[in-house]
Design a protein around this motif. Structure first.
Motif, PDB file in Angstrom:
ATOM      1  N   ALA A  91     -40.857  32.450  17.703  1.00  0.00           N
ATOM      2  CA  ALA A  91     -40.329  32.673  19.054  1.00  0.00           C
ATOM      3  C   ALA A  91     -38.917  32.109  19.200  1.00  0.00           C
ATOM      4  O   ALA A  91     -38.096  32.642  19.949  1.00  0.00           O
ATOM      5  CB  ALA A  91     -41.261  32.038  20.084  1.00  0.00           C
ATOM      6  N   GLN A  92     -38.627  31.053  18.449  1.00  0.00           N
ATOM      7  CA  GLN A  92     -37.312  30.422  18.534  1.00  0.00           C
ATOM      8  C   GLN A  92     -36.335  30.960  17.485  1.00  0.00           C
ATOM      9  O   GLN A  92     -35.233  30.446  17.349  1.00  0.00           O
ATOM     10  CB  GLN A  92     -37.459  28.913  18.398  1.00  0.00           C
ATOM     11  CG  GLN A  92     -38.185  28.301  19.595  1.00  0.00           C
ATOM     12  CD  GLN A  92     -38.392  26.810  19.457  1.00  0.00           C
ATOM     13  OE1 GLN A  92     -38.613  26.278  18.369  1.00  0.00           O
ATOM     14  NE2 GLN A  92     -38.311  26.101  20.576  1.00  0.00           N
ATOM     15  N   GLY A  93     -36.762  32.013  16.756  1.00  0.00           N
ATOM     16  CA  GLY A  93     -35.834  32.704  15.870  1.00  0.00           C
ATOM     17  C   GLY A  93     -36.021  32.484  14.394  1.00  0.00           C
ATOM     18  O   GLY A  93     -35.312  33.089  13.577  1.00  0.00           O
ATOM     19  N   ALA A  94     -36.960  31.630  13.974  1.00  0.00           N
ATOM     20  CA  ALA A  94     -37.188  31.409  12.540  1.00  0.00           C
ATOM     21  C   ALA A  94     -37.876  32.630  11.935  1.00  0.00           C
ATOM     22  O   ALA A  94     -38.804  33.183  12.528  1.00  0.00           O
ATOM     23  CB  ALA A  94     -38.040  30.167  12.329  1.00  0.00           C
ATOM     24  N   MET A  95     -37.424  33.025  10.756  1.00  0.00           N
ATOM     25  CA  MET A  95     -38.047  34.137  10.051  1.00  0.00           C
ATOM     26  C   MET A  95     -38.881  33.666   8.855  1.00  0.00           C
ATOM     27  O   MET A  95     -39.692  34.404   8.326  1.00  0.00           O
ATOM     28  CB  MET A  95     -36.984  35.120   9.566  1.00  0.00           C
ATOM     29  CG  MET A  95     -36.325  35.914  10.694  1.00  0.00           C
ATOM     30  SD  MET A  95     -37.471  37.094  11.478  1.00  0.00           S
ATOM     31  CE  MET A  95     -37.625  36.373  13.128  1.00  0.00           C
ATOM     32  N   ASP A  96     -38.671  32.427   8.414  1.00  0.00           N
ATOM     33  CA  ASP A  96     -39.509  31.787   7.405  1.00  0.00           C
ATOM     34  C   ASP A  96     -40.219  30.646   8.116  1.00  0.00           C
ATOM     35  O   ASP A  96     -39.588  29.697   8.586  1.00  0.00           O
ATOM     36  CB  ASP A  96     -38.647  31.262   6.246  1.00  0.00           C
ATOM     37  CG  ASP A  96     -39.484  30.700   5.105  1.00  0.00           C
ATOM     38  OD1 ASP A  96     -40.620  30.242   5.377  1.00  0.00           O
ATOM     39  OD2 ASP A  96     -39.008  30.692   3.957  1.00  0.00           O
ATOM     40  N   LEU A  97     -41.533  30.731   8.202  1.00  0.00           N
ATOM     41  CA  LEU A  97     -42.294  29.824   9.059  1.00  0.00           C
ATOM     42  C   LEU A  97     -42.852  28.620   8.316  1.00  0.00           C
ATOM     43  O   LEU A  97     -43.617  27.839   8.888  1.00  0.00           O
ATOM     44  CB  LEU A  97     -43.432  30.594   9.732  1.00  0.00           C
ATOM     45  CG  LEU A  97     -43.010  31.885  10.457  1.00  0.00           C
ATOM     46  CD1 LEU A  97     -44.212  32.537  11.118  1.00  0.00           C
ATOM     47  CD2 LEU A  97     -41.903  31.627  11.466  1.00  0.00           C
ATOM     48  N   HIS A  98     -42.498  28.454   7.042  1.00  0.00           N
ATOM     49  CA  HIS A  98     -43.000  27.316   6.279  1.00  0.00           C
ATOM     50  C   HIS A  98     -42.445  26.016   6.841  1.00  0.00           C
ATOM     51  O   HIS A  98     -41.280  25.952   7.255  1.00  0.00           O
ATOM     52  CB  HIS A  98     -42.610  27.458   4.805  1.00  0.00           C
ATOM     53  CG  HIS A  98     -43.372  26.530   3.902  1.00  0.00           C
ATOM     54  ND1 HIS A  98     -43.064  25.195   3.776  1.00  0.00           N
ATOM     55  CD2 HIS A  98     -44.435  26.752   3.088  1.00  0.00           C
ATOM     56  CE1 HIS A  98     -43.897  24.627   2.921  1.00  0.00           C
ATOM     57  NE2 HIS A  98     -44.741  25.539   2.495  1.00  0.00           N
ATOM     58  N   SER A  99     -43.260  24.970   6.813  1.00  0.00           N
ATOM     59  CA  SER A  99     -42.855  23.696   7.406  1.00  0.00           C
ATOM     60  C   SER A  99     -41.654  23.075   6.715  1.00  0.00           C
ATOM     61  O   SER A  99     -40.921  22.283   7.314  1.00  0.00           O
ATOM     62  CB  SER A  99     -44.028  22.709   7.380  1.00  0.00           C
ATOM     63  OG  SER A  99     -44.470  22.499   6.047  1.00  0.00           O
ATOM     64  N   ARG A 100     -41.435  23.425   5.438  1.00  0.00           N
ATOM     65  CA  ARG A 100     -40.269  22.876   4.740  1.00  0.00           C
ATOM     66  C   ARG A 100     -38.980  23.575   5.140  1.00  0.00           C
ATOM     67  O   ARG A 100     -37.893  23.065   4.889  1.00  0.00           O
ATOM     68  CB  ARG A 100     -40.450  23.023   3.223  1.00  0.00           C
ATOM     69  CG  ARG A 100     -41.530  22.140   2.627  1.00  0.00           C
ATOM     70  CD  ARG A 100     -41.414  22.111   1.113  1.00  0.00           C
ATOM     71  NE  ARG A 100     -42.534  21.370   0.542  1.00  0.00           N
ATOM     72  CZ  ARG A 100     -43.354  21.869  -0.364  1.00  0.00           C
ATOM     73  NH1 ARG A 100     -43.199  23.094  -0.789  1.00  0.00           N
ATOM     74  NH2 ARG A 100     -44.335  21.125  -0.850  1.00  0.00           N
ATOM     75  N   ARG A 101     -39.105  24.753   5.719  1.00  0.00           N
ATOM     76  CA  ARG A 101     -37.898  25.550   5.951  1.00  0.00           C
ATOM     77  C   ARG A 101     -37.608  25.830   7.425  1.00  0.00           C
ATOM     78  O   ARG A 101     -36.566  26.397   7.742  1.00  0.00           O
ATOM     79  CB  ARG A 101     -38.004  26.857   5.159  1.00  0.00           C
ATOM     80  CG  ARG A 101     -38.033  26.619   3.640  1.00  0.00           C
ATOM     81  CD  ARG A 101     -38.104  27.912   2.847  1.00  0.00           C
ATOM     82  NE  ARG A 101     -39.415  28.521   2.896  1.00  0.00           N
ATOM     83  CZ  ARG A 101     -40.400  28.248   2.038  1.00  0.00           C
ATOM     84  NH1 ARG A 101     -40.231  27.356   1.087  1.00  0.00           N
ATOM     85  NH2 ARG A 101     -41.566  28.865   2.122  1.00  0.00           N
ATOM     86  N   SER A 102     -38.507  25.456   8.305  1.00  0.00           N
ATOM     87  CA  SER A 102     -38.226  25.609   9.739  1.00  0.00           C
ATOM     88  C   SER A 102     -39.095  24.646  10.530  1.00  0.00           C
ATOM     89  O   SER A 102     -40.189  24.272  10.095  1.00  0.00           O
ATOM     90  CB  SER A 102     -38.473  27.053  10.195  1.00  0.00           C
ATOM     91  OG  SER A 102     -39.836  27.417  10.032  1.00  0.00           O
ATOM     92  N   GLN A 103     -38.588  24.251  11.673  1.00  0.00           N
ATOM     93  CA  GLN A 103     -39.309  23.338  12.564  1.00  0.00           C
ATOM     94  C   GLN A 103     -39.202  23.866  13.995  1.00  0.00           C
ATOM     95  O   GLN A 103     -38.191  24.458  14.371  1.00  0.00           O
ATOM     96  CB  GLN A 103     -38.706  21.930  12.505  1.00  0.00           C
ATOM     97  CG  GLN A 103     -38.788  21.271  11.139  1.00  0.00           C
ATOM     98  CD  GLN A 103     -40.214  20.930  10.730  1.00  0.00           C
ATOM     99  OE1 GLN A 103     -41.048  20.623  11.592  1.00  0.00           O
ATOM    100  NE2 GLN A 103     -40.500  20.988   9.441  1.00  0.00           N
ATOM    101  N   ALA A 104     -40.248  23.652  14.765  1.00  0.00           N
ATOM    102  CA  ALA A 104     -40.186  24.005  16.187  1.00  0.00           C
ATOM    103  C   ALA A 104     -39.247  23.046  16.908  1.00  0.00           C
ATOM    104  O   ALA A 104     -39.231  21.844  16.633  1.00  0.00           O
ATOM    105  CB  ALA A 104     -41.575  23.951  16.808  1.00  0.00           C
ATOM    106  N   ASP A 105     -38.469  23.591  17.811  1.00  0.00           N
ATOM    107  CA  ASP A 105     -37.519  22.801  18.603  1.00  0.00           C
ATOM    108  C   ASP A 105     -38.226  22.376  19.897  1.00  0.00           C
ATOM    109  O   ASP A 105     -38.398  23.183  20.823  1.00  0.00           O
ATOM    110  CB  ASP A 105     -36.286  23.642  18.900  1.00  0.00           C
ATOM    111  CG  ASP A 105     -35.303  22.939  19.825  1.00  0.00           C
ATOM    112  OD1 ASP A 105     -35.469  21.731  20.056  1.00  0.00           O
ATOM    113  OD2 ASP A 105     -34.387  23.627  20.327  1.00  0.00           O
TER     114      ASP A 105
END
Length: 341
Positions: A263-277
């Motif tokens: 929802a916040q724009g991440a296309m790779d949802l793995h925890s190492r590569r994106s975090q929820a803001d």
């Protein structure tokens, strides 16, 4: 500080089958199967493979290679890829032996009814036969049967049943090399799932972040297995392919934490590569959530947040694909928290 050793790469089933083919045709034409062979991979590498299970009979020869996937958690690591060759006429032909699947659905790079041996491994084996024939003065007309003992059982832990590959594993690989924890193989499987769904005429597919959300979405919409795309963390890999190869209706399902990142724009949802803001989630919730450790904790304080996450995730998806889209957000137990459509 201790340095981390680099991860060890491995070899694809296609590379193993090519090495076994090279050894087997030498056995066919000389009566002796070598103990090891060197092959050339598509990008020029020349790895050496030890040969196991060598045998020579009347008009046939056989050789095997034990697959080494390096440090990648590949389900085929340690399996033996065996090739039996027989003299034939009309060039190189391929057959599926024990543990190698047969293609039963259109949309894959191999025709229905053919052994699940992909085009690049076929080309590699063809080249290995031609090279050996040139060196040994033989005619490169052989029937190649590839088998993987136990492959039918191993295949149940792969995407093959969903893709319509029955009876065993696929012989895969575009480079011959397995790179540990590479995203490429997973994304390629998502693409093949889209291809199979389109070829079957499906008008509705679903990509989910995990097994629980997949179960919920499949039951919610009554979708067949081959409509379910194993999206995992690779939302971008799925959506970008669907943008080029559209399906009229797409459902995205997942846990609230991963879909918050989408929802916040991440296309790779793995925890190492994106975090929820959490600051952004606070804006959506209208209250401060920055002290929360997880999105689930934030949801416990802001019960309306999943609905906003679902709507924002749907809007993100619609920026990429032109389709009828719905988004299903669940908790860890599989309870639907929100459904945007």
């Amino acid at each position: 500080m201790t340095e981390t050793a680099p991860l060890r790469r491995g070899w694809t089933t296609g590379a193993c089958a090519t090495a076994a083919t090279r050894a087997a045709v030498e056995g066919l034409w000389t009566g002796h199967v070598p103990e090891a062979v060197t092959i050339r991979l598509p990008r020029g590498e020349t790895p050496r493979f030890e040969i196991v299970d060598a045998a020579v009979g009347d008009g046939w020869a056989e050789a095997g290679v034990v697959k080494d996937a390096g440090d990648d958690p590949d389900v085929t690591h340690g399996a033996t890829v065996r090739v039996r060759v027989r003299a034939s006429a009309g060039g190189v032909t391929f057959r599926a032996g024990e543990g190698v699947g047969i293609v039963t659905k259109p949309g894959l790079p191999v025709a229905v009814g053919e052994p699940a041996i992909n085009p690049v491994p076929r080309a590699m084996m063809d080249e290995a036969v031609a090279e050996a024939a040139s060196l040994l003065g033989a005619t490169p007309d052989v029937e190649i049967t590839v088998s993987i003992p136990g492959g039918a059982e191993i295949a149940q832990r792969t995407w093959n049943p969903r893709l319509g590959i029955e009876g065993g594993l696929s012989i895969l690989g575009t480079t011959g090399i397995v790179r540990p924890f590479s995203c490429a193989a997973w994304i390629a499987s998502i693409h093949r799932g889209v291809d199979v769904a389109r070829a079957a005429g499906l008008t509705h597919v679903a990509g989910c972040t995990g097994a629980t959300s997949e179960r919920v979405v499949q039951a919610l919409h009554g979708l067949p297995d081959h409509a379910m795309l194993d999206m995992g963390d690779f939302a971008g890999g799925m959506l970008k392919y669907l943008a080029r190869h559209p399906v009229p209706r797409v459902t995205v399902g997942g846990g609230v934490g991963k879909l918050a990142k989408l929802a916040q724009g991440a296309m790779d949802l793995h925890s190492r590569r994106s975090q929820a803001d959490l600051a952004g989630l606070s804006d959506w919730a209208g209250r401060d959530l920055t002290g929360c450790n997880t999105v689930l904790e934030a949801v416990s304080l802001a019960p309306d947040l999943p609905a906003r996450i679902a709507e924002e995730a749907r809007a993100r998806v619609l920026r990429i694909i032109d389709a009828e889209v719905d988004v299903v957000v669940i908790d860890r137990a599989g309870t639907v928290l929100a459904h945007a459509r």
